[in-house]
Design an enzyme around this catalytic site. Sequence first.
Site, PDB file in Angstrom:
ATOM      1  N   ASN A  46      27.617 -21.713  -2.590  1.00 46.03           N
ATOM      2  CA  ASN A  46      28.190 -22.980  -2.673  1.00 46.03           C
ATOM      3  C   ASN A  46      27.842 -24.052  -1.447  1.00 46.03           C
ATOM      4  O   ASN A  46      27.790 -25.153  -2.173  1.00 46.03           O
ATOM      5  CB  ASN A  46      29.659 -22.450  -1.995  1.00 46.03           C
ATOM      6  CG  ASN A  46      30.752 -23.538  -2.673  1.00 46.03           C
ATOM      7  OD1 ASN A  46      30.995 -23.526  -3.768  1.00 46.03           O
ATOM      8  ND2 ASN A  46      31.180 -24.149  -1.483  1.00 46.03           N
ATOM      9  N   HIS A  77       0.860  -1.205   0.178  1.00 47.64           N
ATOM     10  CA  HIS A  77       0.030  -0.160   0.097  1.00 47.64           C
ATOM     11  C   HIS A  77       0.932   1.226  -0.042  1.00 47.64           C
ATOM     12  O   HIS A  77       0.612   2.323  -0.956  1.00 47.64           O
ATOM     13  CB  HIS A  77      -0.947  -0.071   1.205  1.00 47.64           C
ATOM     14  CG  HIS A  77      -1.795   1.073   1.264  1.00 47.64           C
ATOM     15  ND1 HIS A  77      -2.981   1.407   0.563  1.00 47.64           N
ATOM     16  CD2 HIS A  77      -1.806   2.300   2.080  1.00 47.64           C
ATOM     17  CE1 HIS A  77      -3.657   2.437   0.813  1.00 47.64           C
ATOM     18  NE2 HIS A  77      -2.888   3.049   1.793  1.00 47.64           N
ATOM     19  N   GLU A 108      -2.024  -4.939  -4.130  1.00 49.08           N
ATOM     20  CA  GLU A 108      -2.831  -4.470  -2.942  1.00 49.08           C
ATOM     21  C   GLU A 108      -4.234  -4.817  -3.178  1.00 49.08           C
ATOM     22  O   GLU A 108      -4.736  -5.452  -2.059  1.00 49.08           O
ATOM     23  CB  GLU A 108      -2.742  -3.133  -3.103  1.00 49.08           C
ATOM     24  CG  GLU A 108      -3.343  -2.084  -2.033  1.00 49.08           C
ATOM     25  CD  GLU A 108      -3.732  -0.834  -2.315  1.00 49.08           C
ATOM     26  OE1 GLU A 108      -3.619  -0.314  -3.269  1.00 49.08           O
ATOM     27  OE2 GLU A 108      -3.860  -0.099  -1.118  1.00 49.08           O
TER      28      GLU A 108
END
Lengths: 183, 677
Positions: free
Chosen positions: B402, B48, B70
Amino acid sequence: MTQITQQEQAIADDISQQYLTFIMASEEYGVDILSVQEIRGWEATTIIPNSPSHVKGVINLRGTIVPIIDLRQRFGIETLEYGATTVVIVVKVAIASDHKVIGIVVDAVSDVFSVNHGDVRNAPDFGDETDLGFIKGLTNTEDKMVILLDINKLLGSEILPEASQLSNLIHNIDAQQPQAVNE
Amino acid sequence: MEIDLSQFSQVFFEESLEGLASMESELLKLEVNEPDDESINTIFRAAHSIKGGSATFGFTQVADYTHLLETLLDEIRDGRRQMTTDHQDMLLLSVDLLRNMIDALMRKVDFADPLLAQLETRFTAALAQNSSESEEEQSVTESSSGESSPQNTTWIIDFQPGIDILRCGNDPSLMFNELRLLGELEVTLVDSTLPDFSDMDPEACYLNWQLALVTDKPLEQIKEVFEWVEDECTINYHQETDAPVKEQAEEAGTPANTEASPSTEVIAKPKAVTPAKTPEGGSIRVSIEKIDLLINMVGELVITQAMLGQIGQQDTIDEESLLSMKQGLEQLASHTRDLQESVMQIRMLPISFAFNRFPRLVRDIGQQLGKQVELILKGEDTELDKTVMEKIVDPMVHLVRNSLDHGLETPEVRVSKGKPEQGSITLNAFHQGGNIIIEIIDDGAGLDTQLIHKKAIDKGLVTEDEELSEDAIHQLIFKAGFSTAEAVSDLSGRGVGMDVVRRNIHELNGTIELKSTKDKGSRFTIRLPLTLAILDGQLVRVGQHTYVVPLVSIHESLQVEEQRINRISENHELVRLREEYLPVVKVFQEFGHDADFQEIRDGLVMVVDSNNEKIGLLVDELLSQQQVVIKSLEDNYSKVPGVSGATILGDGTVALIIDISGLVTLAGIANMKEHAA
């Protein structure tokens, strides 16, 4: 010929600039006073490893690390022993877009005086091989000749002529001087 | 008066990015089946305020898009829609998309990504989907509540959407649903402009509607529903009894008018009061608490200064005033120290700022690799200098990536090893001394010692007959040009190896260690200074020069007997320390100084870490250890090989800080190792 045009310039360009002059090996040099930050006495420096011999090291200037350069050595003039009267002029130098603060060691500070742009003569031409760009020009005060230095080019450039060569040049300038004054 | 809104846009960017970060973390935490109300609210609020802000600043693209989010979130929040994993996905993708959009705005470049249109379509589809299901139920409740209100008025709204409205991802039915929330709505379709079937463009909207809304809400609220399409539509509002109100979107409906957006000006007012910040150089949010502390501290300092000043004014100093002066100076010292610490505190941020991105990263990569991962974050409140934080994130991302890629096994493999299907990666941060330790721990396969050894031999990093401990082999992955990935995958093989990780950490004056046990997992330990401005240093003397060596790099210092020194060539000597041969750098030689001791046997050998290899530094004497404030040499001079910076000692003199790897380069140790081999 060149002198006439310079006189014309003097009329057209009557702006004056203040210079701080200092003495080194009985020559008088001037630097733009606006670039001078302060004048200090000599103090012990911290040596920078593997630096050129004219770089005397760094000092702590209120929290800033400032390199100190011996101008005599830079110019290839015989060095003097530092003492209580040795003077360090701290200058602000514009290099590229950067500002650096550098201290230069000189024999003594001399005077402050105004120079009209028109009163500045070019340094004698020593041929193409020598770049004397760091010498702005020559001027006279009362009875003395002053070599005006362009501090930015002097300290900013790495392409200064060989030190020994430089000292000869300065000597040469001096030798030519009497004629210039007589005119 | 014209207000230049651009001066506030930086604040909007920052707030939006913060909003997006919290949206992301809430979304990741969210249990889709039983979404937590508070989470949904947080996500909704973030969307919002981004919508509001972007509309204020005229970033219509962002505003239009966030409006979709929204709307969806609003329906979920009100319980009108069930949250699904699909929604979660869409919202997460939206977070990425919005980040990119904001990034483009910050860099003032155009944003174009096919994902935008894709997501818009998905949102519109999702919004259209089951709204009809709950339609009936709603209209009943709404109308009943509408009737109970005494000041109902009937608004007649002529709604002529632009022909392109559907192409922009706007759906009139959604707006009608929203209007329905305001009161009792009657929708009449006007299909007079419908062309012949053969001329019809299926993506175009030819329909108009007349809406009759019985509501007690003000006209503004009704208009808000159409806020986002106002530019493209012709909308007339009038009360049923009264003459038509001259409320209509100005010259709306003409496509040429899209750039002038009256709607943005209307809502600009409430938002424009945000404080200005400098757009460049970044900014930092500091808690009031920290500022208060600083102000107090400065107050104390002023008092101490006044006290000292008073003593200074006396012509003679008797014993009593001498005593109080000493006290004053002590106070001054302690205040200064406190002040320094609090000033440092300003730059300190909790490491959660860095950790926050990992849930998302782990989720995405885990999905991509088909691995089940649980991410555990510990010590998120541990504070760290902002600049260090910024620089440590990349190495951390690499390490986590990794661990996911190489460390953790697939569920099947894990089960076959008798481990739970779900692997875990733990990020842990804590303070230790003046350092922060960041650990990245996984319970994966650990490093394959044999494979690494073989690779290292292939690459000529070690010789075949060289006996290496398991630990020493593990350290090999930090060598340049080393990658354990069998094949270059999407995740690894991006040209960034562990050597870069290590180098980046070294540049921060930190170290990285690795402990790995086969089938148990790996643990990377990063040790960093809390701030880049201060360093724990060991002062050493070389001749008459004092140097600072970063304490974190020092293993030990010792005197070496003659029989443990091997001379390889004129200038190259090795020292045998337990099982290792260390090259020794004579600091005085590299720096061109005079020294008390020229021979290794006479001086002191300091064993230090240089790029994960041990070397010895020959110095004359160890002085004190102290924290030093790092000053730049480059500011006024230039970079000096073997020196990383300078500091100012207690007596006001300058001491240079040794850059060990630079010194090693100066000494040409690489050659020396070859000699030794």
